[in-house]
Scaffold this motif. Sequence first.
Motif, PDB file in Angstrom:
ATOM      1  N   ASN A  39       0.831  -1.207   0.000  1.00 60.41           N
ATOM      2  CA  ASN A  39       0.000   0.000   0.000  1.00 60.41           C
ATOM      3  C   ASN A  39       0.862   1.252   0.000  1.00 60.41           C
ATOM      4  OD1 ASN A  39      -2.410  -1.466   0.099  1.00 60.41           O
ATOM      5  ND2 ASN A  39      -2.552  -1.377   2.325  1.00 60.41           N
ATOM      6  N   GLU A  40       1.862   1.283   0.873  1.00 63.34           N
ATOM      7  CA  GLU A  40       2.722   2.455   0.992  1.00 63.34           C
ATOM      8  C   GLU A  40       3.546   2.667  -0.270  1.00 63.34           C
ATOM      9  OE1 GLU A  40       5.066   2.032   4.514  1.00 63.34           O
ATOM     10  OE2 GLU A  40       3.343   1.656   5.815  1.00 63.34           O
ATOM     11  N   VAL A  41       4.152   1.601  -0.778  1.00 56.61           N
ATOM     12  CA  VAL A  41       5.014   1.708  -1.950  1.00 56.61           C
ATOM     13  C   VAL A  41       4.230   2.153  -3.174  1.00 56.61           C
ATOM     14  CG1 VAL A  41       6.436   0.364  -3.564  1.00 56.61           C
ATOM     15  CG2 VAL A  41       6.718   0.057  -1.096  1.00 56.61           C
ATOM     16  N   ALA A  42       2.984   1.712  -3.285  1.00 58.10           N
ATOM     17  CA  ALA A  42       2.177   2.071  -4.458  1.00 58.10           C
ATOM     18  C   ALA A  42       1.969   3.569  -4.555  1.00 58.10           C
ATOM     19  CB  ALA A  42       0.835   1.340  -4.411  1.00 58.10           C
ATOM     20  N   TRP A  43       1.706   4.234  -3.412  1.00 59.06           N
ATOM     21  CA  TRP A  43       1.565   5.693  -3.437  1.00 59.06           C
ATOM     22  C   TRP A  43       2.891   6.357  -3.794  1.00 59.06           C
ATOM     23  CZ3 TRP A  43      -3.047   7.256  -4.075  1.00 59.06           C
ATOM     24  CH2 TRP A  43      -4.127   6.651  -3.427  1.00 59.06           C
ATOM     25  N   GLN A  44       3.960   5.853  -3.221  1.00 51.45           N
ATOM     26  CA  GLN A  44       5.271   6.448  -3.453  1.00 51.45           C
ATOM     27  C   GLN A  44       5.734   6.274  -4.899  1.00 51.45           C
ATOM     28  OE1 GLN A  44       7.681   4.533  -0.477  1.00 51.45           O
ATOM     29  NE2 GLN A  44       6.388   5.288   1.200  1.00 51.45           N
ATOM     30  N   ALA A  45       5.268   5.226  -5.558  1.00 49.94           N
ATOM     31  CA  ALA A  45       5.712   4.949  -6.922  1.00 49.94           C
ATOM     32  C   ALA A  45       5.155   5.939  -7.942  1.00 49.94           C
ATOM     33  CB  ALA A  45       5.314   3.525  -7.318  1.00 49.94           C
ATOM     34  N   LEU A  46       4.037   6.574  -7.623  1.00 51.68           N
ATOM     35  CA  LEU A  46       3.448   7.555  -8.538  1.00 51.68           C
ATOM     36  C   LEU A  46       4.279   8.838  -8.516  1.00 51.68           C
ATOM     37  CD1 LEU A  46      -0.278   7.017  -7.519  1.00 51.68           C
ATOM     38  CD2 LEU A  46       0.795   6.276  -9.662  1.00 51.68           C
ATOM     39  N   LYS A  47       4.580   9.371  -9.696  1.00 55.10           N
ATOM     40  CA  LYS A  47       5.474  10.525  -9.801  1.00 55.10           C
ATOM     41  C   LYS A  47       4.706  11.798 -10.168  1.00 55.10           C
ATOM     42  CE  LYS A  47       8.747   7.643  -8.980  1.00 55.10           C
ATOM     43  NZ  LYS A  47       9.236   7.548  -7.581  1.00 55.10           N
ATOM     44  N   LEU A  48       5.254  12.921  -9.732  1.00 57.22           N
ATOM     45  CA  LEU A  48       4.654  14.236  -9.947  1.00 57.22           C
ATOM     46  C   LEU A  48       5.521  15.064 -10.887  1.00 57.22           C
ATOM     47  CD1 LEU A  48       3.871  14.969  -6.194  1.00 57.22           C
ATOM     48  CD2 LEU A  48       2.210  14.286  -7.923  1.00 57.22           C
ATOM     49  N   MET A  49       4.886  15.910 -11.687  1.00 56.17           N
ATOM     50  CA  MET A  49       5.598  16.793 -12.608  1.00 56.17           C
ATOM     51  C   MET A  49       5.658  18.205 -12.021  1.00 56.17           C
ATOM     52  SD  MET A  49       7.251  17.033 -15.417  1.00 56.17           S
ATOM     53  CE  MET A  49       6.773  15.564 -16.371  1.00 56.17           C
ATOM     54  N   PRO A  50       6.843  18.748 -11.774  1.00 56.85           N
ATOM     55  CA  PRO A  50       6.946  20.130 -11.280  1.00 56.85           C
ATOM     56  C   PRO A  50       6.439  21.120 -12.321  1.00 56.85           C
ATOM     57  CG  PRO A  50       9.026  18.934 -11.010  1.00 56.85           C
ATOM     58  CD  PRO A  50       8.159  18.103 -11.890  1.00 56.85           C
ATOM     59  N   ARG A  51       5.745  22.168 -11.846  1.00 54.79           N
ATOM     60  CA  ARG A  51       5.267  23.234 -12.735  1.00 54.79           C
ATOM     61  C   ARG A  51       5.583  24.593 -12.120  1.00 54.79           C
ATOM     62  NH1 ARG A  51       1.413  22.203 -16.421  1.00 54.79           N
ATOM     63  NH2 ARG A  51       2.144  24.227 -17.192  1.00 54.79           N
ATOM     64  N   PRO A  52       6.824  25.056 -12.273  1.00 53.35           N
ATOM     65  CA  PRO A  52       7.196  26.349 -11.693  1.00 53.35           C
ATOM     66  C   PRO A  52       6.578  27.519 -12.443  1.00 53.35           C
ATOM     67  CG  PRO A  52       8.981  25.469 -13.022  1.00 53.35           C
ATOM     68  CD  PRO A  52       7.927  24.406 -12.987  1.00 53.35           C
ATOM     69  N   LEU A  53       6.667  28.686 -11.837  1.00 51.78           N
ATOM     70  CA  LEU A  53       6.253  29.960 -12.437  1.00 51.78           C
ATOM     71  C   LEU A  53       4.746  30.101 -12.613  1.00 51.78           C
ATOM     72  CD1 LEU A  53       9.038  30.307 -15.181  1.00 51.78           C
ATOM     73  CD2 LEU A  53       9.029  31.229 -12.847  1.00 51.78           C
ATOM     74  N   ALA A 258      -4.355   0.779  -7.485  1.00 51.29           N
ATOM     75  CA  ALA A 258      -4.630  -0.032  -8.669  1.00 51.29           C
ATOM     76  C   ALA A 258      -6.091   0.000  -9.067  1.00 51.29           C
ATOM     77  CB  ALA A 258      -4.183  -1.478  -8.425  1.00 51.29           C
ATOM     78  N   VAL A 259      -6.996   0.224  -8.094  1.00 56.18           N
ATOM     79  CA  VAL A 259      -8.428   0.144  -8.388  1.00 56.18           C
ATOM     80  C   VAL A 259      -9.135   1.486  -8.340  1.00 56.18           C
ATOM     81  CG1 VAL A 259      -8.512  -2.237  -7.531  1.00 56.18           C
ATOM     82  CG2 VAL A 259      -9.077  -0.347  -5.990  1.00 56.18           C
ATOM     83  N   LEU A 260      -8.529   2.479  -7.699  1.00 54.65           N
ATOM     84  CA  LEU A 260      -9.215   3.756  -7.508  1.00 54.65           C
ATOM     85  C   LEU A 260      -9.694   4.385  -8.808  1.00 54.65           C
ATOM     86  CD1 LEU A 260     -10.183   6.063  -5.712  1.00 54.65           C
ATOM     87  CD2 LEU A 260      -7.842   6.974  -5.713  1.00 54.65           C
ATOM     88  N   PRO A 261      -8.865   4.475  -9.865  1.00 51.49           N
ATOM     89  CA  PRO A 261      -9.365   5.096 -11.102  1.00 51.49           C
ATOM     90  C   PRO A 261     -10.582   4.381 -11.684  1.00 51.49           C
ATOM     91  CG  PRO A 261      -6.972   4.910 -11.150  1.00 51.49           C
ATOM     92  CD  PRO A 261      -7.435   4.109  -9.974  1.00 51.49           C
ATOM     93  N   GLN A 262     -10.612   3.054 -11.574  1.00 47.72           N
ATOM     94  CA  GLN A 262     -11.747   2.303 -12.101  1.00 47.72           C
ATOM     95  C   GLN A 262     -13.027   2.636 -11.333  1.00 47.72           C
ATOM     96  OE1 GLN A 262     -10.704  -1.929 -12.091  1.00 47.72           O
ATOM     97  NE2 GLN A 262      -8.548  -1.379 -12.234  1.00 47.72           N
TER      98      GLN A 262
END
Length: 346
Positions: A39-53, A258-262
């Motif tokens: 459960n913990e690793v699954a959240w950490q595996a998702l990556k974010l894109m920085p959007r400065p300015l 894994a199931v939330l979007p569905q």
Amino acid sequence: MQSLPLLSHYIQQAQAKLPATVWHYLQSDAGDGRQRNANEVAWQALKLMPRPLQTLHHANTVCEMFGERWAHPILLAPVAYQRLFHEDGEIGTAIACNAQQGQMMVSSLASQTIEQIIQQAQQPLWFQLYWQGDRARTAVLLQKALASGASAVVFTVDAPVKQSLMDLPEGISAVNLAQALAPRPITPGQSNVFDGWMSQAPTWEDVQWLRQQVKVPLLVKGLMHVDDAKRAVDAGCDGIVVSNHGGRVLDHTPTVTAVLPQLVNAVGGQCKILVDSGFRSGQDVFKALAMGADAVCIGRPYVWGLATEGAMGVAKVIRWMRDELEMTMALTGVSSLDDIRQVDLY
């Protein structure tokens, strides 16, 4: 961005302060811990894109649901017997929740009375309902919670018959229950599971009955399958909580990521979607909202805080997770929870 060091500190302090049996109960899983870690690793595996300015207009984390307005979308999940972890117990947690302008779910297995908890919280709280073996017993507990001022009912269904996983010390019990639910007697050749405990478990017909009894918002907690989410909507439920119970009930399930979007797609906005299991940072909260959740629920993290510093520890955990959520919003260029829904994860 101090939430991870804070949680690490609280984990160490909680383990040092609590008796070994209580610590094991808090950290226990259905299996060997792999589900909790997944459960913990699954959240950490998702990556974010920085959007400065980006220009942030009136940035905030305000969350509105069922006519209630909170300063953030971090709800406190129901945790049983909180006086096991600190003498402040559920009352301390409720006071911290109010101080941080949030919402809390009071467990059916609370170690302090619902009336006291809500009174000390100085705000309506949500009540987490476990089925009590039949409709009559369940109705008694439900009416007690509603009469005490519960503003929503969260019906947990993924642990159909909830038992304590440890022998409770003297002076700590589920004080809101009339008496402990005993397994139904079985005859030789019958199954302890199917003919005993599961004969007292709720069904979808009981969800429909419950809907008729409850005039406040009703949520079903512990759903992971698309068809179950659709059925909850059809039954008139106001929300669902996507959850694998933090790995405490059934091992080797999908992670909620894994199931939330569905489930979000299946529900299509017809009810609110909350999610728990594995949240350890404000970034995790951000990711769940980006996937379509309306709010999240945290469990073990605030209990680590409670065990370490009582109500103050709970308040600190909420505040630091909110701080990290705000920092994540700022660094990804979004101003509100609605904006987070437009963010892509990688």
